[in-house]
Design an enzyme around this catalytic site. Structure first.
Site, PDB file in Angstrom:
ATOM      1  N   LYS A  87       0.810  -1.234   0.000  1.00 52.88           N
ATOM      2  CA  LYS A  87       0.000   0.000   0.000  1.00 52.88           C
ATOM      3  C   LYS A  87       0.840   1.279   0.000  1.00 52.88           C
ATOM      4  O   LYS A  87       0.479   2.266   0.640  1.00 52.88           O
ATOM      5  CB  LYS A  87      -0.972   0.013   1.191  1.00 52.88           C
ATOM      6  CG  LYS A  87      -1.805  -1.257   1.345  1.00 52.88           C
ATOM      7  CD  LYS A  87      -2.741  -1.188   2.531  1.00 52.88           C
ATOM      8  CE  LYS A  87      -2.757  -2.463   3.306  1.00 52.88           C
ATOM      9  NZ  LYS A  87      -3.625  -2.498   4.458  1.00 52.88           N
ATOM     10  N   ASP A 125      -6.440  -6.457  10.457  1.00 62.07           N
ATOM     11  CA  ASP A 125      -7.847  -6.048  10.416  1.00 62.07           C
ATOM     12  C   ASP A 125      -8.820  -7.231  10.363  1.00 62.07           C
ATOM     13  O   ASP A 125      -9.898  -7.184  10.974  1.00 62.07           O
ATOM     14  CB  ASP A 125      -8.110  -5.063   9.262  1.00 62.07           C
ATOM     15  CG  ASP A 125      -7.546  -5.538   7.927  1.00 62.07           C
ATOM     16  OD1 ASP A 125      -6.960  -6.641   7.880  1.00 62.07           O
ATOM     17  OD2 ASP A 125      -7.681  -4.791   6.943  1.00 62.07           O
TER      18      ASP A 125
HETATM   19 MG    MG Z   1     -10.012  -1.225   6.903  1.00 58.61          MG
END
Ligand code: MG
Ligand code: ADP
Length: 505
Positions: free
Chosen positions: A192, A227
């Protein structure tokens, strides 16, 4: 003279008619070419239920392989060391730090000691300054620690100080990490857009805790998760039948609860509860049964990580719009139905998922939203309604394939843990057995939560794959903010004050 004039007029009329007919023939030919491109796309993206079932089987097989040995599959099947999930008995105030991409969030959660009893939660979101994404680990963690310190001081101002015990924090760090324990792990690689080279191969929590010490904040990181694991934790806290969590947002990933004895590569590690959450890193799943197009191949080749994240590149929000852009570009190059080829069509990622969704879900008779997005984003104007309908069709084909593949992934997990009604691996029950266990899958991520058509296609495919009888026992539950709150819950469940372990499966 009169005769000549009539002759010229007749000739001109013939010429005009000729031009009109020629134009019509040419335009029909161009349209035919575009329809050909669309047909080719539709065929290459086909996901009949038979093919989806092959993907389901491949997912279950790869899960086995990834659990058997390190590097046994493209599915990393990473150990999380999370072997007990929040049950509701957690009580007290816990912090969380959700660090996963563009923003990072700090949270303070007060738990009431009963299931689903979050008494209060405070959240602060901060963008990660661009320069820190490529700086040093010390700069990054000093910034995080000082933000955290300000947040703690603001939150605790006036309220009862937590000087009795060290504050505890759950760190949700959504990058590939090789866990060493529940509260430590090594960064495998950045994704990312991050590139803090000195941090690759380093232990993440140690870096955070060193910065906390430098900042003078009395806080300890009780857990390190990602996450998907956070979402599984919040899902389980809200509903004890939650067995898996799936993220479908910018990227995609999944984790689930696996029996300890099925995690062959884990032998030697102590698992107290008999099971562990496994972080699949399913974005990297690959199978020859996946319906791949020339657009997928080009997207992959031109990406910074070719041959990586193949499943994610067909499913997640960051890529879907770019597949559609590539199809429109090809059509535009093969015919002029979009007018002259717009230079915007050559800009990667210019068409983001929310725009794709807005075009797909445009229900105005004139397709005004499609027209607006074509004009404003792609600088394509004055296209006919027929062409706008074509654009909607492209969005539909690409999104439908993505949603159906995600459904196959979920069914793959259910198959692996014997909850797909096939009486599979873990001795699940038969399709007709009314006693089939209620099975909840927690889902988070903007593509699923904010794109209705995506969600509907996913549900439809899951029903097709499992059949109504089984599908009625499988509940997909939106678990918003799972990544952050789940981190705090796991910090509580694994806090130094300790809670009882529970049997999960
Ligand atoms: Mg997220
Ligand atoms: P992240 O995955 O970065 O943690 P989210 O879960 O909020 O963040 O997901 C954001 C992603 O979801 C966006 O990058 C986009 O791909 C997708 N998304 C957000 N809103 C929409 C929308 N309205 N329609 C379709 N996709 C959306």
């Amino acid at each position: 003279m009169g005769k000549v004039a009539v002759g010229v007029a007749a000739l001109a009329a013939c010429a005009v008619a000729g031009v009109v007919v020629g134009r019509r023939v040419r335009s029909r030919r161009k349209w035919k070419r575009v329809v050909g491109v669309l047909k080719e796309l539709e065929e290459a993206c086909e996901t009949p239920v038979g093919r989806l079932r092959q993907v389901v089987d491949a997912m279950a097989v790869e899960m086995h392989a990834g659990l058997a040995s390190e590097g046994g599959s493209k599915l990393k099947m990473l150990l999380t060391f999370v072997d007990h999930l929040p049950t509701g008995s957690e009580i007290g105030t816990y912090y969380a730090l959700d660090f996963g991409g563009t923003n990072f969030r700090v949270l303070r959660v007060q738990l009431g000691g009963r299931r689903s009893s979050i008494l209060s939660q405070d959240v602060e979101q901060r963008p990660i300054p661009q320069h820190l994404m490529t700086s040093t680990s010390e700069d990054l963690f000093d910034f995080i620690a000082s933000t955290l310190k300000q947040f703690v001081e603001k939150e605790e101002n006036g309220s009862e100080p937590s000087s009795v015990r060290t504050r505890e924090l759950g760190l949700t760090f959504s990058f590939p990490v090789r866990q060493l324990s529940i509260h430590s792990g090594i960064l495998i690689k950045w994704t990312k857009g991050f590139a803090i080279e000195d941090m690759v191969g380093k232990e993440v929590v140690g870096l955070l805790e060193a910065a906390l010490v430098r900042s003078g904040l009395d806080m300890r990181a009780a857990v390190l998760v990602n996450d998907a694991v956070g979402t599984l934790a919040l899902g389980h806290y809200d509903d004890a039948d939650t067995v898996a969590a799936v993220i479908i947002g910018t990227g995609t990933n999944a984790c689930y609860l696996e029996r300890a004895d099925a995690i062959i590569k884990c032998q030697g590690h102590l698992i107290t509860s008999g099971c562990m959450a496994v972080n699949m890193e399913w974005g990297n799943f690959w199978s020859s049964h996946l319906p791949r197009t020339s657009y997928d191949i080009d997207l992959d080749l031109e990406s910074p990580n070719p041959n990586d994240q193949g499943f994610e590149k067909m499913i997640s929000g960051i890529y879907l719009g770019d597949i559609v852009r590539r199809v429109i570009l090809r059509m535009s190059q093969e015919s002029d139905i979009f007018g002259p080829v717009s230079s915007r069509l050559s800009i990667p990622f210019i068409l983001q998922a929310p725009l794709l969704a807005a075009m797909h879900e445009d229900d105005s008779p004139e397709l005004k939203e499609v027209d607006k997005i074509l004009k404003e984003t792609l600088e394509i104007s004055e296209v006919s309604l027929k062409v706008r309908k074509l654009v909607v069709r492209i969005c539909d084909v690409v999104t439908r394939r993505a949603a159906r593949l995600a459904a196959a992934g979920i069914a793959g997990i259910l198959k692996k843990i014997g909850r797909d009604g096939s009486g599979g691996v873990a001795g699940g029950r038969s399709r007709s057995d009314p006693e089939m266990r209620r099975t909840v899958v927690a889902i988070e991520g903007g593509l699923y939560t904010r794109y209705m058509m995506f969600r509907e296609y996913l549900h439809e495919a899951l029903n097709e794959i499992l059949g109504e009888d089984v599908a009625q026992h499988v509940i997909l539950k939106v678990t918003e903010d799972g990544s952050g709150i789940g981190g705090a819950l796991l910090a509580a469940a694994n806090s130094s004050s300790g809670v009882d372990n529970v049997q999960l499966l």
